[in-house]
Write an enzyme that holds these catalytic residues in place. Structure first.
Site, PDB file in Angstrom:
ATOM      1  N   HIS A  18      -3.776 -42.528  -9.603  1.00 15.19           N
ATOM      2  CA  HIS A  18      -3.216 -42.156 -10.906  1.00 15.19           C
ATOM      3  C   HIS A  18      -2.292 -40.968 -10.653  1.00 15.19           C
ATOM      4  CE1 HIS A  18      -3.360 -42.564 -15.235  1.00 15.19           C
ATOM      5  NE2 HIS A  18      -3.526 -41.271 -15.380  1.00 15.19           N
ATOM      6  N   LYS A 163       1.786 -44.962 -22.055  1.00 25.78           N
ATOM      7  CA  LYS A 163       2.318 -43.628 -21.739  1.00 25.78           C
ATOM      8  C   LYS A 163       2.695 -43.623 -20.261  1.00 25.78           C
ATOM      9  CE  LYS A 163      -0.078 -39.163 -21.303  1.00 25.78           C
ATOM     10  NZ  LYS A 163      -0.716 -38.094 -22.084  1.00 25.78           N
ATOM     11  N   LYS A 165       3.855 -41.410 -16.887  1.00 25.92           N
ATOM     12  CA  LYS A 165       3.820 -40.079 -16.305  1.00 25.92           C
ATOM     13  C   LYS A 165       5.092 -39.871 -15.511  1.00 25.92           C
ATOM     14  CE  LYS A 165      -0.201 -38.376 -17.376  1.00 25.92           C
ATOM     15  NZ  LYS A 165      -0.261 -37.147 -18.165  1.00 25.92           N
ATOM     16  N   ASP A 193       5.091 -38.552 -20.565  1.00 20.69           N
ATOM     17  CA  ASP A 193       4.465 -37.239 -20.406  1.00 20.69           C
ATOM     18  C   ASP A 193       5.070 -36.579 -19.181  1.00 20.69           C
ATOM     19  OD1 ASP A 193       2.903 -35.028 -20.397  1.00 20.69           O
ATOM     20  OD2 ASP A 193       0.976 -36.074 -20.275  1.00 20.69           O
ATOM     21  N   GLU A 219       6.216 -35.988 -24.331  1.00 19.84           N
ATOM     22  CA  GLU A 219       5.076 -35.052 -24.287  1.00 19.84           C
ATOM     23  C   GLU A 219       5.330 -33.918 -23.294  1.00 19.84           C
ATOM     24  OE1 GLU A 219       1.410 -37.148 -23.753  1.00 19.84           O
ATOM     25  OE2 GLU A 219       0.303 -35.373 -23.130  1.00 19.84           O
ATOM     26  N   ASP A 244       1.268 -30.514 -25.549  1.00 17.19           N
ATOM     27  CA  ASP A 244      -0.041 -30.854 -24.970  1.00 17.19           C
ATOM     28  C   ASP A 244      -0.666 -29.630 -24.291  1.00 17.19           C
ATOM     29  OD1 ASP A 244      -2.280 -31.884 -23.797  1.00 17.19           O
ATOM     30  OD2 ASP A 244      -1.256 -33.127 -22.329  1.00 17.19           O
ATOM     31  N   LYS A 268      -7.066 -31.912 -27.404  1.00 18.25           N
ATOM     32  CA  LYS A 268      -8.093 -32.269 -26.415  1.00 18.25           C
ATOM     33  C   LYS A 268      -9.281 -31.358 -26.669  1.00 18.25           C
ATOM     34  CE  LYS A 268      -4.744 -33.700 -22.957  1.00 18.25           C
ATOM     35  NZ  LYS A 268      -4.013 -33.331 -21.746  1.00 18.25           N
ATOM     36  N   GLU A 322      -5.344 -41.582 -26.738  1.00 20.79           N
ATOM     37  CA  GLU A 322      -5.285 -42.077 -25.352  1.00 20.79           C
ATOM     38  C   GLU A 322      -6.675 -41.963 -24.725  1.00 20.79           C
ATOM     39  OE1 GLU A 322      -2.444 -39.497 -23.363  1.00 20.79           O
ATOM     40  OE2 GLU A 322      -3.864 -37.834 -23.376  1.00 20.79           O
TER      41      GLU A 322
HETATM   42  C1  MUC Z   1      -2.191 -35.325 -19.926  1.00 21.99           C
HETATM   43  O1  MUC Z   1      -1.424 -34.454 -19.606  1.00 21.99           O
HETATM   44  O2  MUC Z   1      -2.014 -35.820 -21.015  1.00 21.99           O
HETATM   45  C2  MUC Z   1      -3.917 -37.828 -20.148  1.00 21.99           C
HETATM   46  C3  MUC Z   1      -3.653 -39.113 -19.820  1.00 21.99           C
HETATM   47  C4  MUC Z   1      -3.277 -39.132 -18.497  1.00 21.99           C
HETATM   48  O3  MUC Z   1      -2.951 -40.088 -17.825  1.00 21.99           O
HETATM   49  O4  MUC Z   1      -3.295 -37.867 -18.017  1.00 21.99           O
HETATM   50  C5  MUC Z   1      -3.867 -37.022 -18.981  1.00 21.99           C
HETATM   51  C6  MUC Z   1      -3.325 -35.682 -19.011  1.00 21.99           C
HETATM   52 MG    MG Z   2      -0.190 -34.590 -21.368  1.00 22.27          MG
END
Ligand code: MUC
Ligand code: MG
Length: 379
Positions: A18, A163, A165, A193, A219, A244, A268, A322
């Site tokens: 991941h 989402k 990254k 994100d 994000e 976030d 969170k 999420e």
């Molecule tokens: C984040 O920064 O949001 C949440 C989902 C994911 O894949 O990483 C986290 C952290």
């Molecule tokens: Mg995030």
């Protein structure tokens, strides 16, 4: 009265690598708190973070050390008679350590709910929804793999919000990756994100391209330290900008909301410092006209259930959640897994967290990781 508090580090491999801007995860170390009371109740909480110290300033090991060294002796000495009094005590004598506070509060609320025969959602304000939609993060690091994974999720009716990254590659490469996925999945909500990786100038360039490509949500594009840049980006772009990492305890969330530094808050429970703090942040955001999104620290099912109870109470949850953490793990630590179906998660209805932890399994994995772990007196 509390009889024992055990903090367990439980490493579990992820189903695939991941990839985030700050780290690549191949396992998640669950930080679990198990509280037992003199009158035979037990409760569970979770303080899991991401990638050791690469994401947040508390690591699994520092959380465990701080609970064992400071939280437990304080709680055992002062013997608070309710969850609220316990949290007041911790907040008075211990600064920071929001993840640990969240785990303790969760375990105490789990016990309180079991004692009163009520789900946690009813102890923290009352649920207004029984299920929540759950996004999935595509983070394999490869565009074609991500598209194939998304199609599989849609076919299995697990997720239809994705989402991505980004932030670890050159901006144009990241944008090309995102737009290829958006084109392959035109009917899905696609969010990105950046995990703080861009400067303000890079963000202006990147978000402009993503907005033109109809990406739905951006994000934390810039550093959490640069709140004014986040505010300027929010004012400049039509596409929704989400805060976030910068959304921490209620005091800091209040300032962000008052200054309208973002269109959406990702809340969170661990970052907030607990379930009631996360409820407060949700209420403040709502009053300030800021949209809400249910975030995750990629917790296992305990933290995920606790988060689901919180998000079930939010007056609105227009950007969904999420809460997919347990689905990223190769092992389940509950007797019955959480109920993921039809693109969402059903919020447990049983007392407390409404879940049954497989404590033999949890202690077994924890002992493998930390062989000197003491045995609980009555798991
Ligand atoms: C984040 O920064 O949001 C949440 C989902 C994911 O894949 O990483 C986290 C952290
Ligand atoms: Mg995030």
């Amino acid at each position: 009265m509390i009889r024992s508090i055990n903090t367990l580090l439980v490493p579990i491999p992820t189903i695939r690598a991941h990839k985030l801007a700050c780290t690549v995860m191949n396992e998640q170390v669950l930080v679990l708190v198990h509280i037992q009371t003199e009158d035979g109740y037990e409760g569970w909480g979770e303080a899991t973070t991401i990638g050791g110290l690469s994401y947040a300033e508390e690591s699994p090991h520092s959380i465990k050390t701080n609970i064992d060294t400071y939280f437990t002796p304080l709680l055992m000495k002062e013997k608070p008679t309710s969850t609220a009094k316990a949290m007041q005590l911790l907040n008075t004598h211990i600064s920071g350590n929001r993840f640990a506070k969240c785990a303790i509060e969760t375990a105490l609320l789990d016990i309180e709910g079991k004692r009163l025969n009520l789900p946690i959602s009813e102890l923290i304000g009352g649920r207004v929804r029984d299920r929540i939609e759950v996004a999935w993060t595509l983070a394999s690091g490869n565009t074609d793999t991500d598209i194939a994974e998304a199609h599989q999720m849609i076919e299995q009716r697990k997720h239809r919000i994705f989402k991505l990254k980004i932030g670890s590659n050159p901006i144009l490469d990241d944008v090309a990756h995102v737009l290829a996925i958006k084109q392959a999945l035109p009917d899905c909500r696609i969010t990105v994100d950046v995990n703080q990786a861009w400067t303000e100038l890079e963000a202006m360039k990147g978000i402009n391209l993503l907005q033109n490509g109809s990406v739905d949500l951006i994000e934390q594009p810039v550093s959490m330290r640069n709140k004014s840049a986040l505010k300027r980006l929010t004012e400049h772009f039509d596409v929704a900008i989400m805060a976030d990492e910068v959304v921490q305890d209620p005091h800091n969330a209040f300032q962000l909301a008052a200054d309208h530094c973002a269109d959406v808050f990702a809340v969170k429970i661990n970052q907030a410092g607990g379930l009631k703090a996360a409820c407060l942040i949700g209420q403040m955001a709502h009053l300030a006209g800021i949209e809400l999104y249910g975030g995750t620290m990629l917790e296992g099912p305990i933290g995920t259930a606790a988060s689901a109870h919180v998000f079930s109470t939010y007056p609105s949850l227009n950007f969904d959640t999420e809460l997919f953490g347990p689905l990223l793990l190769t092992e389940n630590v509950l007797v019955q897994p959480l109920d993921y179906q039809n693109f969402g998660l059903t919020i447990p209805t049983g007392a407390g967290l409404g879940i049954e932890v497989d404590s033999d399994k949890v202690y077994h994995y924890a002992r493998q990781a930390v062989p000197t772990l003491p045995k609980p007196s009555n798991p």
